[in-house]
Design a protein around this motif. Structure first.
Motif, PDB file in Angstrom:
ATOM      1  N   SER A  15       0.336  -1.016   0.027  1.00  0.00           N
ATOM      2  CA  SER A  15       0.360  -0.041   0.602  1.00  0.00           C
ATOM      3  C   SER A  15       0.790   1.336   0.520  1.00  0.00           C
ATOM      4  O   SER A  15       0.644   2.433  -0.538  1.00  0.00           O
ATOM      5  CB  SER A  15      -0.967  -0.157   1.284  1.00  0.00           C
ATOM      6  N   SER A  16       2.013   0.850   1.014  1.00  0.00           N
ATOM      7  CA  SER A  16       2.749   2.103   0.689  1.00  0.00           C
ATOM      8  C   SER A  16       3.166   2.345  -0.650  1.00  0.00           C
ATOM      9  O   SER A  16       3.749   3.744  -1.059  1.00  0.00           O
ATOM     10  CB  SER A  16       3.586   2.311   1.896  1.00  0.00           C
ATOM     11  N   VAL A  17       4.382   1.185  -1.493  1.00  0.00           N
ATOM     12  CA  VAL A  17       4.515   1.921  -2.767  1.00  0.00           C
ATOM     13  C   VAL A  17       3.709   2.042  -3.846  1.00  0.00           C
ATOM     14  O   VAL A  17       3.397   3.130  -4.334  1.00  0.00           O
ATOM     15  CB  VAL A  17       4.916   0.612  -2.880  1.00  0.00           C
ATOM     16  N   VAL A  18       2.740   1.819  -3.599  1.00  0.00           N
ATOM     17  CA  VAL A  18       1.352   1.955  -4.767  1.00  0.00           C
ATOM     18  C   VAL A  18       1.084   4.006  -3.983  1.00  0.00           C
ATOM     19  O   VAL A  18       1.052   4.516  -4.968  1.00  0.00           O
ATOM     20  CB  VAL A  18      -0.257   1.395  -3.801  1.00  0.00           C
ATOM     21  N   LEU A  19       0.991   4.350  -2.654  1.00  0.00           N
ATOM     22  CA  LEU A  19       0.504   5.452  -2.861  1.00  0.00           C
ATOM     23  C   LEU A  19       2.159   7.156  -3.201  1.00  0.00           C
ATOM     24  O   LEU A  19       1.681   7.241  -3.668  1.00  0.00           O
ATOM     25  CB  LEU A  19       0.293   5.498  -1.142  1.00  0.00           C
ATOM     26  N   LEU A  20       2.713   5.711  -3.017  1.00  0.00           N
ATOM     27  CA  LEU A  20       4.055   6.174  -3.435  1.00  0.00           C
ATOM     28  C   LEU A  20       4.466   6.825  -4.787  1.00  0.00           C
ATOM     29  O   LEU A  20       5.207   7.835  -5.367  1.00  0.00           O
ATOM     30  CB  LEU A  20       5.457   6.366  -3.010  1.00  0.00           C
ATOM     31  N   ARG A  21       4.005   5.778  -5.436  1.00  0.00           N
ATOM     32  CA  ARG A  21       3.988   5.944  -7.076  1.00  0.00           C
ATOM     33  C   ARG A  21       3.014   6.744  -7.846  1.00  0.00           C
ATOM     34  O   ARG A  21       3.192   7.581  -8.007  1.00  0.00           O
ATOM     35  CB  ARG A  21       4.014   4.754  -7.569  1.00  0.00           C
ATOM     36  N   PHE A  87      10.551   4.723  -9.613  1.00  0.00           N
ATOM     37  CA  PHE A  87       9.465   4.973 -10.129  1.00  0.00           C
ATOM     38  C   PHE A  87       9.777   5.179 -11.929  1.00  0.00           C
ATOM     39  O   PHE A  87       9.014   5.298 -12.202  1.00  0.00           O
ATOM     40  CB  PHE A  87       8.362   6.123  -9.265  1.00  0.00           C
ATOM     41  N   ALA A  88      10.682   6.691 -12.002  1.00  0.00           N
ATOM     42  CA  ALA A  88      10.626   6.995 -13.310  1.00  0.00           C
ATOM     43  C   ALA A  88      11.253   5.545 -14.188  1.00  0.00           C
ATOM     44  O   ALA A  88      10.840   5.541 -15.527  1.00  0.00           O
ATOM     45  CB  ALA A  88      11.559   7.891 -13.275  1.00  0.00           C
ATOM     46  N   LYS A  89      12.110   4.950 -13.729  1.00  0.00           N
ATOM     47  CA  LYS A  89      12.529   3.898 -14.425  1.00  0.00           C
ATOM     48  C   LYS A  89      11.521   2.416 -14.212  1.00  0.00           C
ATOM     49  O   LYS A  89      11.499   2.227 -15.452  1.00  0.00           O
ATOM     50  CB  LYS A  89      13.876   3.032 -13.564  1.00  0.00           C
ATOM     51  N   GLU A  90      10.875   2.642 -13.051  1.00  0.00           N
ATOM     52  CA  GLU A  90       9.898   1.143 -13.376  1.00  0.00           C
ATOM     53  C   GLU A  90       8.427   1.948 -14.972  1.00  0.00           C
ATOM     54  O   GLU A  90       8.761   0.803 -15.603  1.00  0.00           O
ATOM     55  CB  GLU A  90       9.402   1.301 -12.559  1.00  0.00           C
ATOM     56  N   GLU A  91       8.898   3.275 -14.847  1.00  0.00           N
ATOM     57  CA  GLU A  91       7.322   3.599 -16.074  1.00  0.00           C
ATOM     58  C   GLU A  91       8.201   2.890 -16.929  1.00  0.00           C
ATOM     59  O   GLU A  91       7.116   3.160 -18.308  1.00  0.00           O
ATOM     60  CB  GLU A  91       6.759   5.130 -15.818  1.00  0.00           C
ATOM     61  N   ASP A  92       9.524   3.250 -17.501  1.00  0.00           N
ATOM     62  CA  ASP A  92       9.846   2.916 -18.743  1.00  0.00           C
ATOM     63  C   ASP A  92      10.623   1.558 -18.895  1.00  0.00           C
ATOM     64  O   ASP A  92      11.087   1.001 -20.154  1.00  0.00           O
ATOM     65  CB  ASP A  92      10.998   3.411 -19.091  1.00  0.00           C
ATOM     66  N   LEU A  93      10.314   0.433 -18.149  1.00  0.00           N
ATOM     67  CA  LEU A  93      10.349  -1.031 -17.923  1.00  0.00           C
ATOM     68  C   LEU A  93       9.299  -1.487 -18.830  1.00  0.00           C
ATOM     69  O   LEU A  93      10.024  -1.857 -19.726  1.00  0.00           O
ATOM     70  CB  LEU A  93      10.362  -1.149 -16.297  1.00  0.00           C
ATOM     71  N   ALA A  94       8.666  -1.067 -19.020  1.00  0.00           N
ATOM     72  CA  ALA A  94       7.980  -1.689 -20.025  1.00  0.00           C
ATOM     73  C   ALA A  94       7.778  -1.484 -21.450  1.00  0.00           C
ATOM     74  O   ALA A  94       8.115  -2.641 -22.529  1.00  0.00           O
ATOM     75  CB  ALA A  94       6.109  -2.102 -19.616  1.00  0.00           C
TER      76      ALA A  94
END
Length: 107
Positions: A15-21, A87-94
């Motif tokens: 839940s913390s990760v979801v909120l932070l993202r 989170f920026a890198k995560e967004e570009d991962l796909a």
């Protein structure tokens, strides 16, 4: 806030990760109820995570009428140096995976 293994407390719950993202991506200020609705969390789970994130110093809260409004503390070192880049890198991962798959398919 602890200074060793700080991410254990900050990222210890889904839940913390979801909120932070969400807060990193939107940069807005939202009530706890709005955040719960926007990220698809149960209201109580969302508020527990927000209390923890506020205690860790990565999220600020302020009274807004009868509710609390929450926002990311942009200048916090963990936010600047770890969360925003991650989170920026995560967004570009796909997109990176699709590009790599396309390269492999051409060979």
């Amino acid at each position: 806030m602890r200074f060793r293994h700080v991410l254990d407390d900050i990222l210890g719950r889904r839940s913390s990760v979801v909120l932070l993202r969400f807060l990193v991506r939107t940069r807005g200020e939202h009530s706890g109820r709005d955040l719960a609705r926007l990220v698809g969390l149960d209201h109580k789970t969302c508020h527990a995570a927000l209390r923890s994130l506020t205690a860790q110093g990565v999220v600020d809260s302020r009274r807004l009428g009868t509710a609390l409004a929450y926002r990311l503390r942009d200048r916090h070192p963990v936010v600047q140096d770890i969360l925003q880049p991650a989170f920026a890198k995560e967004e570009d991962l796909a997109e990176r995976f699709v590009c790599e798959a396309a390269k492999l398919a051409r060979t």
